[in-house]
Design a protein around this motif. Structure first.
Motif, PDB file in Angstrom:
ATOM      1  N   ALA A 217      34.499  25.211  40.044  1.00  0.00           N
ATOM      2  CA  ALA A 217      34.837  25.603  38.678  1.00  0.00           C
ATOM      3  C   ALA A 217      36.344  25.668  38.530  1.00  0.00           C
ATOM      4  CB  ALA A 217      34.216  26.959  38.358  1.00  0.00           C
ATOM      5  N   THR A 218      36.791  25.873  37.305  1.00  0.00           N
ATOM      6  CA  THR A 218      38.229  25.993  37.058  1.00  0.00           C
ATOM      7  C   THR A 218      38.734  27.391  37.378  1.00  0.00           C
ATOM      8  OG1 THR A 218      37.753  26.523  34.748  1.00  0.00           O
ATOM      9  CG2 THR A 218      38.241  24.214  35.282  1.00  0.00           C
ATOM     10  N   HIS A 219      37.847  28.405  37.304  1.00  0.00           N
ATOM     11  CA  HIS A 219      38.252  29.783  37.558  1.00  0.00           C
ATOM     12  C   HIS A 219      37.151  30.528  38.321  1.00  0.00           C
ATOM     13  CE1 HIS A 219      40.840  28.651  34.191  1.00  0.00           C
ATOM     14  NE2 HIS A 219      41.648  29.660  34.537  1.00  0.00           N
ATOM     15  N   LEU A 220      37.553  31.572  39.036  1.00  0.00           N
ATOM     16  CA  LEU A 220      36.615  32.483  39.685  1.00  0.00           C
ATOM     17  C   LEU A 220      36.977  33.892  39.249  1.00  0.00           C
ATOM     18  CD1 LEU A 220      34.452  33.287  41.814  1.00  0.00           C
ATOM     19  CD2 LEU A 220      36.314  33.383  43.488  1.00  0.00           C
ATOM     20  N   VAL A 221      36.030  34.599  38.680  1.00  0.00           N
ATOM     21  CA  VAL A 221      36.269  35.970  38.232  1.00  0.00           C
ATOM     22  C   VAL A 221      35.641  36.926  39.241  1.00  0.00           C
ATOM     23  CG1 VAL A 221      35.913  37.668  36.395  1.00  0.00           C
ATOM     24  CG2 VAL A 221      36.245  35.241  35.824  1.00  0.00           C
ATOM     25  N   ILE A 222      36.461  37.811  39.802  1.00  0.00           N
ATOM     26  CA  ILE A 222      35.982  38.766  40.790  1.00  0.00           C
ATOM     27  C   ILE A 222      36.466  40.162  40.428  1.00  0.00           C
ATOM     28  CG2 ILE A 222      36.033  36.990  42.599  1.00  0.00           C
ATOM     29  CD1 ILE A 222      38.474  38.422  43.765  1.00  0.00           C
ATOM     30  N   GLU A 223      35.914  41.137  41.102  1.00  0.00           N
ATOM     31  CA  GLU A 223      36.386  42.521  40.991  1.00  0.00           C
ATOM     32  C   GLU A 223      37.089  42.847  42.313  1.00  0.00           C
ATOM     33  OE1 GLU A 223      34.474  46.976  40.659  1.00  0.00           O
ATOM     34  OE2 GLU A 223      33.511  45.336  39.550  1.00  0.00           O
ATOM     35  N   ALA A 224      38.407  42.758  42.295  1.00  0.00           N
ATOM     36  CA  ALA A 224      39.173  42.883  43.532  1.00  0.00           C
ATOM     37  C   ALA A 224      39.182  44.312  44.057  1.00  0.00           C
ATOM     38  CB  ALA A 224      40.601  42.398  43.315  1.00  0.00           C
ATOM     39  N   ALA A 225      38.915  44.470  45.342  1.00  0.00           N
ATOM     40  CA  ALA A 225      38.936  45.772  46.004  1.00  0.00           C
ATOM     41  C   ALA A 225      39.543  45.611  47.390  1.00  0.00           C
ATOM     42  CB  ALA A 225      37.522  46.339  46.092  1.00  0.00           C
ATOM     43  N   GLU A 226      39.952  46.727  47.968  1.00  0.00           N
ATOM     44  CA  GLU A 226      40.553  46.725  49.306  1.00  0.00           C
ATOM     45  C   GLU A 226      41.657  45.673  49.399  1.00  0.00           C
ATOM     46  OE1 GLU A 226      37.508  46.436  52.305  1.00  0.00           O
ATOM     47  OE2 GLU A 226      36.164  47.758  51.182  1.00  0.00           O
ATOM     48  N   VAL A 227      42.521  45.669  48.399  1.00  0.00           N
ATOM     49  CA  VAL A 227      43.575  44.663  48.290  1.00  0.00           C
ATOM     50  C   VAL A 227      44.720  44.990  49.238  1.00  0.00           C
ATOM     51  CG1 VAL A 227      45.202  43.540  46.742  1.00  0.00           C
ATOM     52  CG2 VAL A 227      42.955  44.254  45.886  1.00  0.00           C
TER      53      VAL A 227
ATOM     54  N   ALA B 233      34.268  43.157  44.862  1.00  0.00           N
ATOM     55  CA  ALA B 233      33.378  44.316  44.771  1.00  0.00           C
ATOM     56  C   ALA B 233      32.447  44.254  43.574  1.00  0.00           C
ATOM     57  CB  ALA B 233      34.216  45.591  44.708  1.00  0.00           C
ATOM     58  N   ALA B 234      32.335  43.095  42.930  1.00  0.00           N
ATOM     59  CA  ALA B 234      31.437  42.966  41.776  1.00  0.00           C
ATOM     60  C   ALA B 234      30.013  43.355  42.165  1.00  0.00           C
ATOM     61  CB  ALA B 234      31.474  41.539  41.247  1.00  0.00           C
ATOM     62  N   ALA B 235      29.358  44.106  41.290  1.00  0.00           N
ATOM     63  CA  ALA B 235      28.039  44.659  41.613  1.00  0.00           C
ATOM     64  C   ALA B 235      27.035  43.574  41.996  1.00  0.00           C
ATOM     65  CB  ALA B 235      27.520  45.463  40.416  1.00  0.00           C
ATOM     66  N   HIS B 236      27.063  42.437  41.286  1.00  0.00           N
ATOM     67  CA  HIS B 236      26.059  41.398  41.552  1.00  0.00           C
ATOM     68  C   HIS B 236      26.288  40.684  42.883  1.00  0.00           C
ATOM     69  CE1 HIS B 236      29.334  38.969  39.858  1.00  0.00           C
ATOM     70  NE2 HIS B 236      28.789  37.936  40.469  1.00  0.00           N
ATOM     71  N   ARG B 237      27.438  40.941  43.538  1.00  0.00           N
ATOM     72  CA  ARG B 237      27.727  40.296  44.824  1.00  0.00           C
ATOM     73  C   ARG B 237      27.391  41.177  46.013  1.00  0.00           C
ATOM     74  NH1 ARG B 237      28.103  35.334  45.710  1.00  0.00           N
ATOM     75  NH2 ARG B 237      29.460  35.768  47.497  1.00  0.00           N
ATOM     76  N   GLN B 238      26.989  42.418  45.785  1.00  0.00           N
ATOM     77  CA  GLN B 238      26.865  43.353  46.894  1.00  0.00           C
ATOM     78  C   GLN B 238      25.601  43.165  47.724  1.00  0.00           C
ATOM     79  OE1 GLN B 238      29.769  44.865  47.550  1.00  0.00           O
ATOM     80  NE2 GLN B 238      30.198  43.553  45.775  1.00  0.00           N
ATOM     81  N   ALA B 239      24.664  42.370  47.262  1.00  0.00           N
ATOM     82  CA  ALA B 239      23.448  42.128  48.041  1.00  0.00           C
ATOM     83  C   ALA B 239      23.655  41.088  49.136  1.00  0.00           C
ATOM     84  CB  ALA B 239      22.317  41.690  47.121  1.00  0.00           C
ATOM     85  N   VAL B 240      24.761  40.331  49.058  1.00  0.00           N
ATOM     86  CA  VAL B 240      25.008  39.299  50.068  1.00  0.00           C
ATOM     87  C   VAL B 240      25.763  39.889  51.249  1.00  0.00           C
ATOM     88  CG1 VAL B 240      25.055  37.524  48.283  1.00  0.00           C
ATOM     89  CG2 VAL B 240      27.205  38.525  49.072  1.00  0.00           C
TER      90      VAL B 240
END
Length: 263
Positions: A2-12, A20-27
């Protein structure tokens, strides 16, 4: 892609961050980790292309090698690698080739024999139609990158109880049946890399996996200039073409493609 990736940055930090996006926490956590590479000379120029193309695949090679070694290769004297021309397979073959008293056998199509043989990390190269000519009187381990149900069945029937390990890693052939018969020898099972990472991270402590992987990569990376031809392409049409060529198996094994959506 894709042209962009949207994430919720944590532990930077200066070197990394985590999504840290909620929908990514199961992986598995490894799939949410991002490294900052700006200013890192290891990612400059062609080295950066090699990192992008092969570093994630070589991590899988590294973990499979570590898992097999930890289990003393299940007593096998030879390791069979299907789809031997694939980048994960020859990364693993490179690591296995350095181990004493272990024969590394690459299984491949007739069209890829020349490339696989030229790598120098396989002790023997055998085409798929000749796998039953391999001696079946000594224990073997099978690392399956192809995911070809027919090939797996032929190998298990041929080696019988001498098949001591049968690990399913990839699906390069896209010809895996959901209803496979019970086979002689070791039961085929999926290798899940994040499990091995979690195990070793706990045993080796902070930075232990990265340190050992770095040593392995430093021995592998110098080979890539002679093993790999990097092809760069831009634009949606080029991305589509290479994607479809990959699905149809039309990409020569010595090629690695770097693609950008922007023209």
């Amino acid at each position: 892609m894709a042209t962009h990736l949207v994430i919720e940055a944590a532990e930077v930090t200066k070197r990394a961050l985590r999504d840290a996006a909620a929908h990514r926490q199961a992986v598995a956590p490894v799939y949410n980790a991002y490294a900052r590479i700006t200013g890192d000379p290891a990612f400059a120029g062609r080295q950066g292309d090699h990192q992008a193309l092969l570093r994630p695949l070589f991590m899988l090679s590294f973990l499979v090698d570590d898992y097999l070694a930890e289990n003393e290769f299940y007593g096998a004297r030879s390791v069979l690698l299907s789809s031997a021309s694939s980048k994960t397979a020859f990364g693993l073959a490179h690591l296995l080739h350095g181990r004493a008293d272990l024969k590394v056998i690459g299984l491949t199509s007739a069209s890829n024999v020349g490339f696989v043989s030229s790598l120098g990390c396989y002790d023997e190269v055998v085409t798929y139609d000749r796998v039953t000519t391999l001696p079946a009187n000594a224990p073997v381990a099978f690392v399956d990158m192809a995911g070809n149900s027919g090939l797996r069945e032929n190998l298990h029937l041929h080696f019988g109880d001498q098949m001591k390990y049968s690990g399913r890693i990839g699906l390069t052939h896209r010809s895996s049946s959901p209803d496979e018969p019970k086979l002689p020898g070791a039961k085929p099972g999926w290798f899940f890399a994040p499990d091995q990472i979690r195990k070793r991270a706990k045993e080796w402590g902070p930075g232990g996996v990265d340190k050992r992987f770095g040593v392995a990569w430093s021995g592998f990376a110098p080979m890539l200039d002679q093993w790999l031809k990097v092809v760069e392409s831009r634009g949606p049409a080029a991305v589509r073409r290479v994607y479809l060529d990959t699905l149809q198996g039309r990409i020569p094994p010595e090629q690695g493609h770097i693609l950008l959506l922007a023209e």
